[in-house]
Design an enzyme around this catalytic site. Structure first.
Site, PDB file in Angstrom:
ATOM      1  N   ASN A   4       0.875  -1.170   0.000  1.00  0.00           N
ATOM      2  CA  ASN A   4       0.000   0.000   0.000  1.00  0.00           C
ATOM      3  C   ASN A   4       0.912   1.220   0.000  1.00  0.00           C
ATOM      4  O   ASN A   4       1.541   1.531   1.003  1.00  0.00           O
ATOM      5  CB  ASN A   4      -0.886  -0.018   1.256  1.00  0.00           C
ATOM      6  CG  ASN A   4      -1.685   1.266   1.419  1.00  0.00           C
ATOM      7  OD1 ASN A   4      -1.736   2.097   0.501  1.00  0.00           O
ATOM      8  ND2 ASN A   4      -2.306   1.434   2.576  1.00  0.00           N
ATOM      9  N   LYS A   6       0.101   4.286  -0.222  1.00  0.00           N
ATOM     10  CA  LYS A   6      -0.476   5.498   0.395  1.00  0.00           C
ATOM     11  C   LYS A   6      -0.238   6.692  -0.535  1.00  0.00           C
ATOM     12  O   LYS A   6      -0.300   6.522  -1.747  1.00  0.00           O
ATOM     13  CB  LYS A   6       0.096   5.692   1.799  1.00  0.00           C
ATOM     14  CG  LYS A   6      -0.046   4.399   2.625  1.00  0.00           C
ATOM     15  CD  LYS A   6       0.187   4.557   4.094  1.00  0.00           C
ATOM     16  CE  LYS A   6      -0.007   3.198   4.787  1.00  0.00           C
ATOM     17  NZ  LYS A   6       0.062   3.268   6.228  1.00  0.00           N
ATOM     18  N   HIS A  90      -9.368   1.299   4.746  1.00  0.00           N
ATOM     19  CA  HIS A  90      -8.109   1.448   5.482  1.00  0.00           C
ATOM     20  C   HIS A  90      -8.319   2.373   6.685  1.00  0.00           C
ATOM     21  O   HIS A  90      -9.108   3.316   6.614  1.00  0.00           O
ATOM     22  CB  HIS A  90      -7.037   2.024   4.556  1.00  0.00           C
ATOM     23  CG  HIS A  90      -5.672   1.952   5.157  1.00  0.00           C
ATOM     24  ND1 HIS A  90      -5.200   2.897   6.035  1.00  0.00           N
ATOM     25  CD2 HIS A  90      -4.697   1.023   5.042  1.00  0.00           C
ATOM     26  CE1 HIS A  90      -3.982   2.553   6.429  1.00  0.00           C
ATOM     27  NE2 HIS A  90      -3.655   1.423   5.845  1.00  0.00           N
ATOM     28  N   GLU A  92      -6.665   4.737   7.804  1.00  0.00           N
ATOM     29  CA  GLU A  92      -6.439   6.166   7.534  1.00  0.00           C
ATOM     30  C   GLU A  92      -7.670   6.791   6.889  1.00  0.00           C
ATOM     31  O   GLU A  92      -7.967   7.966   7.109  1.00  0.00           O
ATOM     32  CB  GLU A  92      -5.179   6.336   6.666  1.00  0.00           C
ATOM     33  CG  GLU A  92      -3.926   6.068   7.501  1.00  0.00           C
ATOM     34  CD  GLU A  92      -2.755   5.480   6.741  1.00  0.00           C
ATOM     35  OE1 GLU A  92      -2.737   5.548   5.500  1.00  0.00           O
ATOM     36  OE2 GLU A  92      -1.846   4.921   7.400  1.00  0.00           O
ATOM     37  N   GLU A 162      -5.247  -4.868  10.453  1.00  0.00           N
ATOM     38  CA  GLU A 162      -4.218  -3.855  10.671  1.00  0.00           C
ATOM     39  C   GLU A 162      -4.487  -3.132  11.996  1.00  0.00           C
ATOM     40  O   GLU A 162      -5.306  -2.216  12.041  1.00  0.00           O
ATOM     41  CB  GLU A 162      -4.231  -2.826   9.531  1.00  0.00           C
ATOM     42  CG  GLU A 162      -3.916  -3.418   8.172  1.00  0.00           C
ATOM     43  CD  GLU A 162      -3.311  -2.389   7.226  1.00  0.00           C
ATOM     44  OE1 GLU A 162      -2.345  -2.743   6.551  1.00  0.00           O
ATOM     45  OE2 GLU A 162      -3.779  -1.233   7.183  1.00  0.00           O
ATOM     46  N   GLY A 168       2.819   2.337  10.680  1.00  0.00           N
ATOM     47  CA  GLY A 168       3.767   3.430  10.519  1.00  0.00           C
ATOM     48  C   GLY A 168       4.487   3.808  11.800  1.00  0.00           C
ATOM     49  O   GLY A 168       5.174   4.824  11.857  1.00  0.00           O
ATOM     50  N   SER A 208       3.681  -2.145  10.172  1.00  0.00           N
ATOM     51  CA  SER A 208       5.128  -2.205  10.368  1.00  0.00           C
ATOM     52  C   SER A 208       5.749  -3.544   9.948  1.00  0.00           C
ATOM     53  O   SER A 208       6.695  -4.005  10.578  1.00  0.00           O
ATOM     54  CB  SER A 208       5.497  -1.857  11.814  1.00  0.00           C
ATOM     55  OG  SER A 208       5.129  -0.514  12.104  1.00  0.00           O
TER      56      SER A 208
HETATM   57  P1  13P Z   1       3.250   0.409   7.566  1.00  0.00           P
HETATM   58  O1  13P Z   1       3.717  -0.895   6.952  1.00  0.00           O
HETATM   59  O2  13P Z   1       3.957   1.604   7.033  1.00  0.00           O
HETATM   60  O3  13P Z   1       3.157   0.335   9.039  1.00  0.00           O
HETATM   61  O4  13P Z   1       1.724   0.596   7.025  1.00  0.00           O
HETATM   62  C1  13P Z   1       0.828  -0.458   7.161  1.00  0.00           C
HETATM   63  C2  13P Z   1      -0.392  -0.126   6.389  1.00  0.00           C
HETATM   64  O5  13P Z   1      -1.138   0.754   6.751  1.00  0.00           O
HETATM   65  C3  13P Z   1      -0.658  -0.893   5.174  1.00  0.00           C
HETATM   66  O6  13P Z   1      -1.940  -0.642   4.681  1.00  0.00           O
END
Ligand code: 13P
Length: 244
Positions: A4, A6, A90, A92, A162, A168, A208
């Site tokens: 992903n 982002k 997601h 976010e 997740e 992150g 992560s």
């Molecule tokens: P990270 O791998 O950067 O922690 O992000 C995970 C994520 O949100 C994947 O959709």
């Protein structure tokens, strides 16, 4: 194994990624591989990944086919350019853009209707885990969203667990914590769609995931794959996750 991206990379950076990445994973036949890129970079990604085993996905879609919905992108538009996957719900999007379990369901149904494979995200926030509410939160996200799919629809989705506190932050859930949550989700699937579907459902872990922790996570029987943010941005890093 899905990346992903982002809100990272330009079209030029997208093409450059695939030039390096595709040869690095050409021998990997043990898993599906997907990269979910920002909307504007999907044509570049699709063209660069053409003929390879890496499928391309979007990170969101609107549930209407077309209409006066300024700024939105529909399932038929994504399908028409050769998009295969789409991330839905997601954290976010839930946190910053008002996504709810009800809209997650609408987007998932729209993706399936238009021949896209949804990767539907669920997961608890830090305060929810610390107050012992991980399972009720997962149950609510399941019951309020994807549990309304028909069995035929449900069979086509991929779920991503997740935990929001692990995204992150560098704080990866331990393989055992992730496994427990996946087992709980599989129990919800079994109760609603039967044991056969629960066994067949693919549940990815996200939060992560890095080249140095992917092996431990993937050693858990309940973990079928990973949804990778930051570590999917570099070809060598994501390739070593895919080739774990
Ligand atoms: P990270 O791998 O950067 O922690 O992000 C995970 C994520 O949100 C994947 O959709």
């Amino acid at each position: 194994m899905a990346g992903n991206w982002k809100m990272y990379k330009t079209a030029g950076e997208t093409t450059a990624f695939f030039e390096k990445f595709i040869p690095m994973v050409s021998a990997s036949t043990h898993c599906d591989i997907a990269i979910c890129a920002p909307f504007v970079n999907l044509p570049a990604a699709i063209s660069a990944a053409k003929g390879s085993r890496t499928g391309i996905g979007a990170q969101n879609l609107y549930w209407g086919k077309e209409g006066a919905f300024t700024g939105e992108v529909s399932g038929p538009m994504l399908k028409a350019i050769g998009c295969e996957w789409v991330i839905v719900g997601h954290s976010e999007r839930r946190q910053y853009f008002g996504e709810t379990d009800a809209t997650v369901l609408k987007r998932t149904q729209a993706a399936l209707e238009h021949g896209l494979k949804p990767i539907v995200c669920v997961g608890e926030r830090l305060e929810e885990r610390e107050s012992g509410n991980t399972e009720p939160v997962l149950r609510e996200q399941f019951d309020g969203g994807i549990a309304h799919l028909t069995p035929e629809q449900f069979a086509q989705i991929v779920i991503a667990y997740e935990p929001v506190w692990a995204i992150g932050t560098g704080k990866v859930a331990t393989p055992e914590m992730a496994c427990d949550a996946h087992r709980f989700l599989r129990g919800l699937i079994a109760a609603k769609y039967g044991a056969g579907q629960a066994a067949a459902s693919r549940i990815l872990y996200g939060g992560s995931v890095k080249p140095d922790n992917v092996k431990g996570l993937m050693a858990q029987v309940e973990i079928d794959g990973a949804l990778v943010g930051g570590a999917s941005l570099e070809p060598a890093s994501f390739a070593s996750i895919v080739n774990f």
